[in-house]
Motif scaffolding. Structure first.
Motif, PDB file in Angstrom:
ATOM      1  N   ASN A 202       0.848  -1.194   0.000  1.00 19.51           N
ATOM      2  CA  ASN A 202       0.000   0.000   0.000  1.00 19.51           C
ATOM      3  C   ASN A 202       0.889   1.251   0.000  1.00 19.51           C
ATOM      4  N   LEU A 203       1.019   1.817  -1.206  1.00 12.42           N
ATOM      5  CA  LEU A 203       1.947   2.938  -1.369  1.00 12.42           C
ATOM      6  C   LEU A 203       1.550   4.171  -0.572  1.00 12.42           C
ATOM      7  N   SER A 204       0.251   4.428  -0.503  1.00 12.92           N
ATOM      8  CA  SER A 204      -0.191   5.622   0.226  1.00 12.92           C
ATOM      9  C   SER A 204       0.216   5.516   1.685  1.00 12.92           C
ATOM     10  N   ALA A 205       0.011   4.350   2.233  1.00  7.38           N
ATOM     11  CA  ALA A 205       0.364   4.155   3.633  1.00  7.38           C
ATOM     12  C   ALA A 205       1.863   4.356   3.827  1.00  7.38           C
ATOM     13  N   ALA A 206       2.628   3.826   2.896  1.00  7.08           N
ATOM     14  CA  ALA A 206       4.077   3.965   2.989  1.00  7.08           C
ATOM     15  C   ALA A 206       4.479   5.429   2.956  1.00  7.08           C
ATOM     16  N   ASN A 207       3.917   6.151   2.012  1.00  9.38           N
ATOM     17  CA  ASN A 207       4.262   7.566   1.901  1.00  9.38           C
ATOM     18  C   ASN A 207       3.819   8.350   3.118  1.00  9.38           C
ATOM     19  N   LEU A 208       2.697   7.959   3.654  1.00 13.55           N
ATOM     20  CA  LEU A 208       2.193   8.633   4.849  1.00 13.55           C
ATOM     21  C   LEU A 208       3.187   8.428   5.998  1.00 13.55           C
ATOM     22  N   ALA A 209       3.570   7.186   6.179  1.00 16.94           N
ATOM     23  CA  ALA A 209       4.484   6.870   7.270  1.00 16.94           C
ATOM     24  C   ALA A 209       5.811   7.620   7.102  1.00 16.94           C
ATOM     25  N   ARG A 210       6.252   7.695   5.876  1.00 13.11           N
ATOM     26  CA  ARG A 210       7.511   8.383   5.594  1.00 13.11           C
ATOM     27  C   ARG A 210       7.332   9.894   5.711  1.00 13.11           C
ATOM     28  N   SER A 211       6.088  10.323   5.768  1.00  8.95           N
ATOM     29  CA  SER A 211       5.699  11.725   5.555  1.00  8.95           C
ATOM     30  C   SER A 211       6.540  12.334   4.451  1.00  8.95           C
ATOM     31  N   ARG A 212       6.537  11.588   3.355  1.00  8.96           N
ATOM     32  CA  ARG A 212       7.320  11.968   2.191  1.00  8.96           C
ATOM     33  C   ARG A 212       6.593  13.068   1.439  1.00  8.96           C
ATOM     34  N   VAL A 213       7.259  14.157   1.170  1.00  8.80           N
ATOM     35  CA  VAL A 213       6.711  15.130   0.239  1.00  8.80           C
ATOM     36  C   VAL A 213       7.671  15.243  -0.935  1.00  8.80           C
ATOM     37  N   TYR A 214       7.141  15.274  -2.098  1.00  9.81           N
ATOM     38  CA  TYR A 214       7.975  15.413  -3.275  1.00  9.81           C
ATOM     39  C   TYR A 214       7.971  16.878  -3.679  1.00  9.81           C
TER      40      TYR A 214
END
Lengths: 358, 358
Positions: A50-62
């Motif tokens: 689940n990519l969204s969850a991963a990005n959320l956890a990383r609090s990744r902003v591009y």
DNA sequence: GTGAAAGCGCTAACAG
DNA sequence: CTGTTAGCGCTTTCAC
């Protein structure tokens, strides 16, 4: 059962969540054995991350930026509009897109500017600038520093691993030639070819594609040497009237630059006994109007919206170390006639229902 | 500071997270006063909602299905391929896309089938089937039951609020006519018009658009009455040879159905002194090959990949009660010549770099 | 009407 | 090498 999660994987493989995460992200420090155990579980359960969850956890902003020429006419404005629009819709996905009209004509200026960009400022940049050794060098450095780079519209792919988003210019020139050849079947003759400048790689490529098709498939026609306007109205008037006077057999004109307004306006003022078949590039308010009014026979275009969204998706993929989905990112060479301009041009009704859904 | 979150909103508005959420999602049970307080905070902080996080929290999965005709030729196969491909790439976003080739020719069968679908099975369906009162009725019921619906390719938008994803068929027919007219400038004559059947609304619309342009802009040409193949090779041979015999002045052919193989194959076998200008719809392995081989002068196409992805995005938006982004969902009428088929057709090199990114 | 708290699927320190 | 734990930003019970 619903989609399995990392938790399920951990249980199935008899390891902890952290280990699953390590394997999933290819991080080091896991025994070969456990890696295979987890991988087996992944395939067995049909785990999809689940990519969204991963990005959320990383609090990744591009943080992405489009670097555009400081000067330009309508086509550039169109691209800009699409960038602003796309920026809005990507914001909800944690992708911040900014727009900077900073690039000058001097390759050194461009290189100097790129040299100031670091991963602290930006994760990726999309550059719209003519090919030059300085630029190639500067983008290579940028990538080494860890900033993803795509070239917009112009550039050579693969050479240094920098992606290029835009149409194949040789094919675009060939397409223009095919249309002119077919449209002139009843009146073959000479073809006026007009460019801003032939110093740009994309202009040269279009010309090559154009010549190939004319020579090969329309032997009755002759494409004249390229005329360069250099964006100067006076000069444009002079060279065009000169050329038309010298070649009474001209039955077609091909404007191969992205900004077609100047040559088309000048061309319209020139006297001509025969109606000339005229083809230009890129959809702008100007070319659209001319097309509908019959002053232009076809427009060869690349969809600016797709262009921008594609550049963003490619940058994002590269930021993640993923490969973009090539089939989705190919920019089509569109042929526009008065009949297939679509909604934006003149119709009122959208095909999407106007009210809310289910 | 980074993007403000619901927490920041709560603090700024002096309320709890739960209340912020209620306002954000327009749920009832909040005092008018608090609503405005929250909304003020939203605009003041420039809050942008994080959709991924929202979907994660909801653990929302979108179960979508494409319902396709049980029978079909190459174009349908192309669509299918794109559905499978899209299904994979949307899976990471929590969108499950399935594909069912279940629709027959009988409107009642279709209606009966749709009647069995409930929100327990699916959140949205995309239907590819000819227009019929039964279908309209069935889709309306589906939507009432809470299942989002989009019609693929054929259908009338807005009437009952059901979205339609696909090209404007009248414009597509007009585009075909414009090309035929221009390509035949040196040899105007009669035009053979061939369809599977003229009972389908999309066929009729294409024909209307075609006739409008021919009549209006190419008075030297005549579009003959539509011939219907009904997918029968024998019949096709008979009507085509008959028509060609009766009209020696035929200089062009327009195949307006999505599945063009049968009529084109039969047409190729027919004797003809003059090379006919031929135009068909949809990109398939067959039309592509013919186009490259010179047996077809142009193909009017809608990008099947866009079509599928657009249908999915629209369904998703409707499931959320959002309006789709119209500008992004408009399907372009593509004109394909041998020169602008792009990578997929014959070239090896992608413009995307092959190696990993930054 | 409103708030507190648990948790969605995943990541990222820390311990061990 | 591996596990524990505390979140990421938002939603959702359930109390108050």
């Amino acid at each position: 059962m619903l989609r399995p999660t990392t938790k399920d994987l951990a249980k199935a493989a008899g390891v902890s969540l952290a280990t699953v995460d390590r394997v999933l992200n290819g991080r080091p420090g896991v025994r070969e054995e456990t890696v295979t155990a987890v991988n087996t579980a992944i395939t067995r359960l049909g785990f999809v991350r689940n990519l969204s969850a991963a990005n959320l956890a990383r609090s990744r902003v591009y943080r992405l930026a489009f670097l555009l020429p400081a000067e330009g006419d309508q086509f550039l404005a169109t691209v800009e509009n699409h960038i602003v629009e796309a920026a809005k819709s990507f914001e909800t996905e944690g992708i911040q897109v900014s727009l900077r009209r900073v690039l000058g004509k001097d390759p050194h200026q461009i290189a100097t500017l790129l040299a100031t960009i670091t991963p602290d400022d930006l994760d990726g940049v999309s550059i719209l600038a003519p090919e030059s050794p300085q630029l190639r060098d500067a983008t290579a450095r940028l990538r080494e520093r860890g900033v993803a780079v795509v070239r917009l519209l112009a550039g050579v792919a693969q050479a240094d691993g920098t992606d290029v988003v835009g149409i194949d210019n040789r094919a675009a020139g060939a397409t223009a030639a095919r249309l002119i050849g077919r449209f002139c079947a009843a009146s073959p003759g000479q073809i006026l070819v007009i460019a801003d400048t032939m110093n740009a790689r994309d202009s040269v490529e279009r010309r090559q594609g154009f010549d190939r098709v004319i020579t090969h498939d329309f032997p009755g026609m002759v494409a004249l040497p390229s005329l360069e306007t250099h964006g100067d109205p006076e000069r444009t008037r002079a060279i065009l009237s000169n050329s038309l006077a010298n070649h009474p057999g001209i039955t077609a004109a091909y404007v191969l630059s992205a900004e077609a307004r100047l040559p088309l306006e000048v061309l319209a003022q020139m006297p001509g006994p025969v109606r000339r078949v005229t083809i230009a590039h890129e959809r702008t308010a100007f070319t659209e109007r001319l097309l509908l009014g019959g002053g232009l026979d076809a427009v060869i275009a690349q969809n600016a919206g797709h262009l921008v969204r594609s550049a963003i998706r490619v940058l994002r993929a590269r930021c993640d170390g993923r490969a973009p989905i090539a089939s989705q990112e190919e920019i089509r060479i569109e042929i526009l006639l008065p009949d297939n301009l679509g909604n934006a041009a003149h119709q009122g009704g959208l095909r999407l229902a106007s009210s809310g859904g289910a």
